[in-house]
Structure formats: structure tokens, C-alpha cells
Design an enzyme around this catalytic site. Structure first.
Site, PDB file in Angstrom:
ATOM      1  CG  ASP A 100      -0.195   0.202   2.403  1.00 26.95           C
ATOM      2  OD1 ASP A 100       0.908  -0.617   2.710  1.00 26.95           O
ATOM      3  OD2 ASP A 100      -0.592   0.935   3.370  1.00 26.95           O
ATOM      4  CD  GLU A 167       4.447   0.835   6.898  1.00 27.52           C
ATOM      5  OE1 GLU A 167       5.138   1.286   7.661  1.00 27.52           O
ATOM      6  OE2 GLU A 167       4.003   1.653   5.812  1.00 27.52           O
TER       7      GLU A 167
END
Length: 475
Positions: A100, A167
């Protein structure tokens, strides 16, 4: 032992293909912190699953459940668990990365479309959101696995992969997965390698053995039932924006001093030997200012600046939601505004012992205003700080690999950013964790015009591969 010459030659010969793989990955706007991009985060997971399976990796997309973001229930992106090799005579290395990225809009100040990889042929820069944080390093592992698969070479170690898609939004669900799989998927792991950080500068590679933790807050101040006209209501009502700005001004000084009582009392004392380490790093105030793009360092003293980044806490104000920010001159009194700020934490600080201090202080400061507005304080996410032993064989292997690829001994550093899963791996699996960076200190992760230099992407891929061979034999 060094990586076979055939692997290094393969990486050089396929550099353009690897860059195209990065371009494809950057083109998927896998922003975890915006609900409107959630489908793209899942798309990124599927892309990686396909890339891994094509080179012989057994892959499972682990369901992490659901969560609530901005009042909306959403499915969490899956953790990608990959496995290749099960030789009891080899070490088993766990490789972590995240797929991400941070939000990015061209209107933020990007010179190019953030989700189209732009290749600057003059500088060698590969510009795009996620190029350095963390899609480039993640693909560096896949590039190495492809090289072994294509050449028919056996890997020197057993590999377990854990790639996550949250994350940048607190790694929701991952801690629980690691705990649940500690005696299953993660059983037998000998050490962990994470490539999700950066060199201190543009010259000298480094290895990172410490990270600051994080606790992130949202302050919401509400008053009227709707936005008001300042000509009609200015001076006659308590204004939420005025209250919020006052509260945020009481958190930190322009010189960086945190004003919340008790926060600094929880910092591990500085030893003389540790201070010397900061003074000898190949990094200085000029490097900080170069990376920041301005002569704005908080001090001219090298050790102080580096310690403020690596081993002391900091508090940063990030933004205000609900306020007028469009072009023009709208004379509005916002009905509700929210301010966001975070603290970077160091040993012996944790969200559990810092958050009560923050809550008590903010509520006391708000009470002093005698405002008739209401205040809400929410902790959005957080993580503990982490420090490992750089004398472990995992670090010795990475030092040797770096010397082979870059002909330089890396600096050993602590870093100012936060990767909460690092501590989870260390504590849950009871193994050493290494941070082995690919990118440079001027890559601009989380900022506009994020980039990864072509040389760092290709040499970094060689470094990750060489590390696997060194860690296989280092005792």
C-alpha cells in the site's frame, strides 16, 4: 558467500523489464488510507499474487477481516503469505514489505502524475508514488526470485514472504495474524529482513537497527449545527477553529520542544558511547537540509539534529479537516473542524503510557478556554518503538553483502520513522529483525515527487540477492 555471477548478470540483463514491473505496480493506486481506493489495494494484492505464483512461490491471501474507516465498514486488504523452500538444512528467512502507499494528488505539488511512473533519463530517477516506499524494494525480492527461477538455480535459504496492504494505515489486522500463525506459517523462521527504509544520505548505504514508535491523534472541535457567516456571527459565538488552533499551538514549540508534561520523562537516558556514534555517522546538518529542500534544520549541531531524528521523541502537526481551503475568500465559520497530529516514540515510551498523558493535557487545556464548543479526542493508530542488536549474524551478513555490492561499509543507524510490525515480528517470533534499505535519503517518501534512483533499484536488487547468500552461511 557472494551471489552467483549468473544472478548478478541476469539482474543487469533484465533491468528494463524490472523497471516495467515497477511501472505497472506504481500504476495501481493502492492507497490504504482512503476508502475510495480500497478496490485498488485489493487489485495490487492480486497482481503480486500472480507475479509470485509465476515464479514458483506458493501463495495464500490471508483474510484479515474488516475495519471501520471514516464511519464506513471496509474489508481489510489481505496479507500475502508466500513460501518457497523447506530444506531443514537451510536457514529460513522471513521477508517483509508492504504494497500500500500514501495518498497522492498531482494538485499536492507533483510535477507529474503520481500514479504513472515517470523515468527521468538524465538523472535516472524513477518518479511515482510508492516507487521507493515500498513497491520498489518489494519488487526487488520478486526480481531475485525470478532470476533463480529463470536460471534454474536453487535458493540458498528457505524463504517466507509477508507482504501487507495496510502499513500506511497502522497495519490493522497484521499483529493478530502473526500471533495466530506464529506456530504455523511462521514456524521455523530464523530471522527477518525488512526493506522499507532509506539511506541517511545519497552516498553511504546503511543498516537500521532501531525505529521510533508512533501514536497518531485526531482532535475534533464542534459547535454550531451548520457553518456560519462571520459577518453575522463573528464575535458572538465560540468558534471551533479558534479553539482548535489554540489547542494545537499548545502541543509543541517552533523549536520542537514537546509541551505535554511527562512525555520527556519516559525517554531512555543517553550514554556517552551512544552520542559518539551519532557524531561519527556519514551524515550531517547539510544532508538534512538538502533532503528537506531548505536551510531549516532545528540546530547547527550534528549530533543534536541526528538524535532528534533517531533517539528522541517528536511531535508534528499534520493538518486540519473541515476548514475552508479552496481558492478565494470565503468568510465562513466552520461548524466542526478536526486537527491531526502525531508523536514519534522512543524507548521507554509506548502508546499505552503516552496516550493518557496526551488526553489529560489536551482536556485540561481545552477546559481553560471556558468554551461552549465540544471536544473529542481519538487515537487513530500507534505502534511501539523497536531496537535490535546490530551484532547479530543477520546484520553481519547484511554488512558483508553491502560491502560486496557497494564497496562501502554501511553506517549502522536508528531511524526516525515507524514500522510497527517490526517489533511484532521480534517479540512474537523471538528472532532478530534487520532493516536493509534500497532507497536513498532524498527519495521523498510520503512527499511529492517521490522517486527511486534506477541505480538504487538495480543495485538494491543485487544487494537483496547477495544478502540471501551471505545470510545462508554467516554464523
Amino acid at each position: 558467500m557472494p551471489a552467483p555471477k549468473a544472478i548478478i548478470d541476469y539482474i543487469d540483463a533484465n533491468a528494463d523489464q524490472f523497471i516495467q514491473r515497477l511501472a505497472h505496480a506504481v500504476g495501481i493506486p493502492s492507497v490504504s488510507g482512503d476508502a475510495s481506493y480500497r478496490k485498488d489495494v485489493f487489485k495490487m494484492a492480486e497482481f503480486l499474487k500472480g507475479e509470485l505464483e509465476a515464479i514458483g512461490v506458493t501463495v495464500r491471501l490471508a483474510d484479515l477481516g474488516k475495519h471501520v474507516m471514516d464511519g464506513q465498514e471496509l474489508p481489510l486488504p489481505p496479507a500475502i503469505l508466500g513460501s518457497i523452500g523447506n530444506d531443514k538444512n537451510k536457514k529460513t528467512i522471513l521477508l517483509y514489505a508492504h504494497y500500500d502507499v500514501q495518498p497522492a494528488l498531482k494538485s499536492d505539488g507533483w510535477n507529474t502524475d503520481p500514479f504513472t511512473l515517470t523515468i527521468n533519463k538524465e538523472t535516472g530517477q524513477l518518479i511515482g508514488r510508492g516507487s521507493s516506499d515500498d513497491k520498489g524494494p518489494l519488487l526487488g525480492w520478486i526480481n531475485n526470485l525470478q532470476a533463480h527461477h529463470a536460471l534454474g538455480l536453487e535458493l540458498p535459504v528457505n524463504i517466507r514472504l509477508c507482504f501487507e496492504g495496510m502499513e500506511e494505515s497502522g497495519s490493522e489486522g497484521l499483529d493478530e495474524l502473526i500471533e495466530a500463525e506464529a506456530d504455523k506459517f511462521f514456524k521455523g523462521v530464523d530471522c527477518v529482513c525488512i526493506s522499507d527504509n532509506y539511506w541517511l544520505n545519497t552516498r553511504t548505504p546503511c543498516l537500521t537497527y532501531g525505529l521510533r514508535g508512533l501514536t497518531y491523534f485526531k482532535i475534533k472541535v464542534s459547535g454550531p449545527s451548520r457553518d456560519l457567516h462571520s459577518g453575522v456571527f463573528g464575535g458572538t459565538v465560540h468558534e471551533p477553529m479558534t479553539d482548535l488552533v489554540y489547542i494545537m499551538s499548545k502541543l509543541v514549540t517552533p523549536g520542537g520542544k514537546i509541551l505535554i508534561p511527562g512525555v520527556d520523562d519516559l525517554v531512555e537516558p543517553l550514554a556517552d558511547a551512544e552520542k559518539v556514534r551519532y557524531e561519527t555517522l556519514d551524515y550531517g546538518v547539510a544532508d538534512v537540509e538538502s533532503a528537506a529542500g531548505g536551510r531549516i534544520a532545528i540546530s547547527s549541531e550534528k549530533a543534536k539534529v541526528l538524535m532528534n531524528r533517531m533517539r528522541y521523541p517528536s511531535l508534528s502537526l499534520h493538518g486540519i479537516e473541515g476548514a475552508f481551503s479552496a481558492p478565494g475568500a470565503k468568510t465562513v465559520i466552520p461548524a466542526s473542524v478536526s486537527g491531526k497530529f502525531s508523536l514519534r516514540l522512543v524507548p521507554f515510551q509506548t502508546p499505552d503510557n503516552i496516550n493518557p498523558l496526551v488526553e489529560k493535557y489536551i482536556k485540561a487545556e481545552f477546559a481553560k478556554l471556558n468554551s461552549r464548543n465540544s471536544l473529542e479526542l481519538e487515537c487513530l493508530h500507534g505502534g511501539k518503538p523497536w531496537v535490535a542488536s546490530p551484532d547479530h549474524w543477520n546484520y553481519r551478513a547484511a554488512i558483508k553483502a553491502t560491502e560486496i555490492v557497494y564497496n562501502k561499509t554501511p553506517d549502522l543507524t536508528r531511524e526516525g520513522g515507524s514500522i510497527p510490525v517490526t517489533l511484532t515480528f521480534a517479540e512474537t517470533l523471538n528472532v532478530n529483525v534487520l532493516l536493509l534499505p534500497m532507497g536513498r535519503g532524498d527519495d521523498g517518501a510520503h512527499s511529492t515527487n517521490e522517486k527511486l534512483d534506477r541505480s538504487n533499484y538495480i543495485s538494491g536488487t543485487k544487494l537483496l540477492g547477495t544478502y540471501l547468500y551471505e545470510v545462508a552461511t554467516t554464523q
